[in-house]
Scaffold this active site. Structure first.
Site, short mmCIF file in Angstrom:
data_model
loop_
_atom_site.label_atom_id
_atom_site.label_comp_id
_atom_site.label_asym_id
_atom_site.label_seq_id
_atom_site.Cartn_x
_atom_site.Cartn_y
_atom_site.Cartn_z
N SER A 426 -25.58 -22.55 21.23
CA SER A 426 -24.84 -23.71 21.69
C SER A 426 -24.86 -23.74 23.22
CB SER A 426 -23.41 -23.66 21.14
OG SER A 426 -22.74 -24.86 21.38
N HIS A 540 -23.04 -26.99 12.96
CA HIS A 540 -23.28 -26.34 14.25
C HIS A 540 -23.37 -24.82 14.12
CE1 HIS A 540 -23.67 -26.16 18.50
NE2 HIS A 540 -22.52 -25.54 18.70
#
Length: 569
Positions: A426, A540
């Site tokens: 991320s 995610h």
């Protein structure tokens, strides 16, 4: 995939399940009866959206949702909240509050034990919040600084963390401190404030659990856990020190908001997670259960070192290694970091913030590797100032810190560039992308997961607009500093880069998989050594099942060993 559940009654007959398709942030809300083990016929139901809800009573929810026309902010989150009555259509209910599309979100939160309070949190950007109290059908604005964060309610007091110095009542309440603010005094406009915790330069408040019995606070001292319980005395709060098993991390799992009974998990790099119970009346931790070890931790030691960054800042990092290690510059060494959004990286049996159950012990340490966790700026390891030191135009400080740790490992003869690899996910994927384009000579392998990489367009994709407060807006003059490090724009045809494994998820609805796809494609077109893995689901996190996670972890360590066991000549 279950992403959470909150219940209105103690018997758990009225609960709201948050169900995700493939691990995405969007969830379906369904009312569930835990006792009967079935969904409630005709109960509350909202189809999949980015949304959340709190119980007002057995027949009413306060809900924020992106369902409906023009219901989402530019960041893709809910821009209104509604009081939803059982048996009515959600979209037929008028919002009780609505924020501009340029805001990040609005959502309800509930705090309190026997007497619960409902608050509405408005986010104008990722780091600015406006709190309101929802009471008797009315919204009461709370005169708290927009940089503050509300942890809960203890009696009449709101327990609040101050993230910037705040001038109130002719006094400065220091950045990073925890205070108690009388709820009644806020509504009356005459603030009554008392101090709970003021951390030292080496300390930071990590987490807070509030109950009718008192306030449990976990802290970090040079990135090692400490814990205290604050109970009400005749002259204010009284602090009780909670003795921990050793240096590591302490996580608050669940809390009884009335009695203060708390279950916590303690662990470190070589000790499996251990569940403890804390009762304020007994003032000590009671060991409940220890997870089985997946590798022999007695063979390894943990050292904490400090590297000096480009601007002279001391940057801590942990190194996990064999007790009989030789510092000969040839130890395969893997660095993990994040460096953003005020997130702290702590000693963990998994080595990172994923639930990997000690996999790195078998796959890395026992094969002769050294594992490094770098606590670079941008995180929360030393409080709000540590985070602010890498915001916007200062972002490169976190990249400089990461490079400083790599150079420190090399100077100590722990390793050398041929044997050094890096990993991040991320925002940490941005860190890896920036590191291989800024300092390719330092590393010989990289893992870049669910990453941000094209910083020219990040704010136009999915939740990207919510991060402008962290990175800046590339459509303005901010691009002058963003372009200096944006990995996708800084690739050079004539440069050799370390072999990279990119991984992402088709269902990632937070960071667009296009970042990883574009970067991998451009590097492959340049003739670079690139591996790419995209899971069809997982959101995610990159995975929805343990089998998917195991597959990806196997790919990661295969990539590392294939790269580092045959270093460049």
């Amino acid at each position: 995939m279950l992403k959470g559940m909150n219940c209105e009654d103690e018997a758990h007959t009225r609960c709201l399940m948050h169900l995700s398709d493939g691990g995405s942030d969007a969830v379906e809300l369904r009312e569930y009866n835990v006792q009967d083990k079935e969904f409630v016929n005709g109960g509350f139901y909202a189809p999949a959206a980015k949304q959340g809800a709190e119980w007002v009573d057995k027949d009413h929810l306060l809900i924020s949702s992106t369902l409906g026309e023009d219901a989402a902010t530019d960041s893709g989150y809910a821009r209104s909240a509604r009081l939803w009555e059982r048996g009515t259509e959600l979209l037929s209910v008028k919002p009780i509050i609505e924020v501009p599309k340029g805001s990040v979100s609005v959502r309800p939160i509930t705090f309190g034990g026997k007497q619960q309070s409902i608050f509405i949190l408005e986010s104008s950007d990722f780091w600015s919040f406006k709190f309101s109290l929802y009471h008797d059908g009315k919204i009461h604005s709370l005169a708290l600084p927009h940089s503050a964060f509300l942890y809960g309610v203890q009696g009449d007091n709101l327990i609040v963390k101050i993230n910037k110095d705040w001038q109130a009542n002719n006094k400065t309440w220091v950045q990073g401190s925890l205070i108690a603010v009388s709820q009644r005094s806020i509504i009356d406009g005459k603030l009554k404030i008392s101090n709970l915790v003021t951390p030292s330069d080496s300390e930071v408040i990590e987490s807070v659990a509030v109950s009718d019995a008192g306030v449990l606070v976990t802290m970090l001292e040079d990135v090692k856990a400490r814990a205290y319980f604050y109970s009400r005395g005749k002259k204010g709060f009284v602090r009780n020190v909670i003795a921990l098993p050793g240096d590591g991390q302490l996580e608050i799992n669940t809390l009884n908001e009335v009695s203060g009974e708390t279950y916590l998990t303690w662990e470190n790099f070589i000790t499996p997670p251990t569940l403890y119970r804390y009762l304020p009346s007994e003032k000590k931790l009671e060991k409940i259960f220890k997870q089985s070890a997946t590798f022999d931790g007695s063979r390894f030691k943990v050292e904490q070192y400090f590297a000096e960054s480009k601007d002279g800042t001391r940057v801590p990092y942990f190194a996990v290694m064999a007790k009989d290690i030789e510092f000969n510059g040839k130890n395969p060494t893997h660095m993990f970091s994040y460096g953003g959004f005020r997130n702290s990286l702590l000693p963990s049996y998994s080595g990172s913030y994923e639930e990997l159950n000690g996999a790195y012990g078998k796959l890395w340490l026992e094969r002769g590797g050294v594992y490094v966790l770098a606590n670079i700026r941008g995180g929360g390891e030393y409080g709000p100032a540590w985070h602010a030191a890498a915001l916007r135009e200062k972002r490169t400080n976190s990249f400089d810190d990461f490079a400083a740790v790599a150079k420190d490992l090399i100077e100590r003869d722990v390793t050398a560039p041929d044997y050094l690899s890096i990993e991040g996910r991320s925002n940490g994927g941005l860190l890896v992308g920036a590191s291989i384009t800024r300092n390719p000579e330092l590393f010989n392998a990289a893992i870049c997961g669910v990453p941000l990489l094209d910083m020219k367009r990040y704010h136009k994709l999915l939740a990207g607009a919510s991060w402008v407060g962290e990175f800046g807006n590339p459509d303005t003059d901010d691009w002058s500093f963003i372009k200096s490090y944006s990995p996708y724009q800084n690739l050079k045809k004539e440069q050799d880069y370390p072999p990279v494994l990119f991984f992402t998820s088709t269902r990632d609805d937070r960071v667009h998989p296009g970042h990883a796809r574009k970067m991998a494609a451009r590097m492959k077109a340049m003739g670079q050594e690139v591996e790419y893995y995209e899971n069809l689901e997982g959101g995610h996190g990159g995975h929805s099942t343990n089998e998917q996670l195991a597959h990806r972890v196997a790919l990661m360590y295969t990539h590392l060993w294939n790269s580092l066991e045959s270093p460049a000549e």
